[in-house]
Design an enzyme around this catalytic site. Sequence first.
Site, mmCIF file in Angstrom:
data_model
loop_
_atom_site.group_PDB
_atom_site.id
_atom_site.type_symbol
_atom_site.label_atom_id
_atom_site.label_comp_id
_atom_site.label_asym_id
_atom_site.label_seq_id
_atom_site.Cartn_x
_atom_site.Cartn_y
_atom_site.Cartn_z
ATOM 1 N N CYS A 95 4.579 11.742 22.533
ATOM 2 C CA CYS A 95 4.539 13.509 21.982
ATOM 3 C C CYS A 95 3.198 13.535 22.155
ATOM 4 C CB CYS A 95 5.061 13.075 20.262
ATOM 5 S SG CYS A 95 3.467 12.490 19.306
ATOM 6 N N HIS A 117 -6.223 18.961 6.981
ATOM 7 C CA HIS A 117 -5.010 19.525 7.696
ATOM 8 C C HIS A 117 -4.968 18.409 8.922
ATOM 9 C CE1 HIS A 117 -1.459 20.417 9.771
ATOM 10 N NE2 HIS A 117 -1.615 20.748 11.033
ATOM 11 N N HIS A 137 1.433 15.855 10.904
ATOM 12 C CA HIS A 137 2.787 16.351 10.397
ATOM 13 C C HIS A 137 3.672 14.961 10.334
ATOM 14 C CE1 HIS A 137 2.129 20.679 11.305
ATOM 15 N NE2 HIS A 137 2.676 20.612 10.467
ATOM 16 N N ASP A 141 11.920 10.396 12.256
ATOM 17 C CA ASP A 141 12.351 9.218 13.684
ATOM 18 C C ASP A 141 11.687 8.607 13.725
ATOM 19 O OD1 ASP A 141 10.176 11.139 14.656
ATOM 20 O OD2 ASP A 141 10.949 12.505 15.584
ATOM 21 N N ARG A 199 7.277 8.862 11.400
ATOM 22 C CA ARG A 199 6.012 9.140 12.279
ATOM 23 C C ARG A 199 5.554 10.175 12.817
ATOM 24 N NH1 ARG A 199 6.467 12.838 16.859
ATOM 25 N NH2 ARG A 199 8.749 13.019 16.021
ATOM 26 N N CYS A 253 2.610 12.337 13.081
ATOM 27 C CA CYS A 253 2.320 12.921 14.308
ATOM 28 C C CYS A 253 0.840 13.777 14.205
ATOM 29 C CB CYS A 253 3.207 13.964 14.501
ATOM 30 S SG CYS A 253 2.312 14.684 16.466
#
Length: 135
Positions: free
Chosen positions: A65, A102, A105, A109, A117, A119
């Site tokens: 990704c 932050h 996310h 999946d 996951r 990310c």
Amino acid sequence: MNKIVKSEQEWRELLSDLAFAVTREGATERPFSGTLLHNNQQGTYHCICCNQTLFSSQAKFDAGCGWPSFDRTAENKAVKFLRDTSHNMERVEVRCSRCDAHLGHVFNDGPTDTKERFCINSAALDFSAENEDEL
């Protein structure tokens, strides 16, 4: 766990421009640009802001990704989850539970038994090799 709270100016003095934009303003680094994306060393990933341990290299996998991906956190309370409806999407934001940075996310999946996951932006992380000679 002691919460870490700093002023915007204090965070700016501690962080690079990119790390500040990602962790304090919720930005996202460009996909495939992060310094830790292809890191395959054994060790731990820490919050760039407060050094809290977030992920183990054993949980890291290549999701394709463009950001470092993990299937679980290092500790149960290392992160907190917030509903994110920005950009006309419904996602789950991941933040450091200690300093509210932050991180990225989490999606459901993932390819492992957790089905998660995480990310995560490289700019939100620091890495400590298990064997310092690997650095």
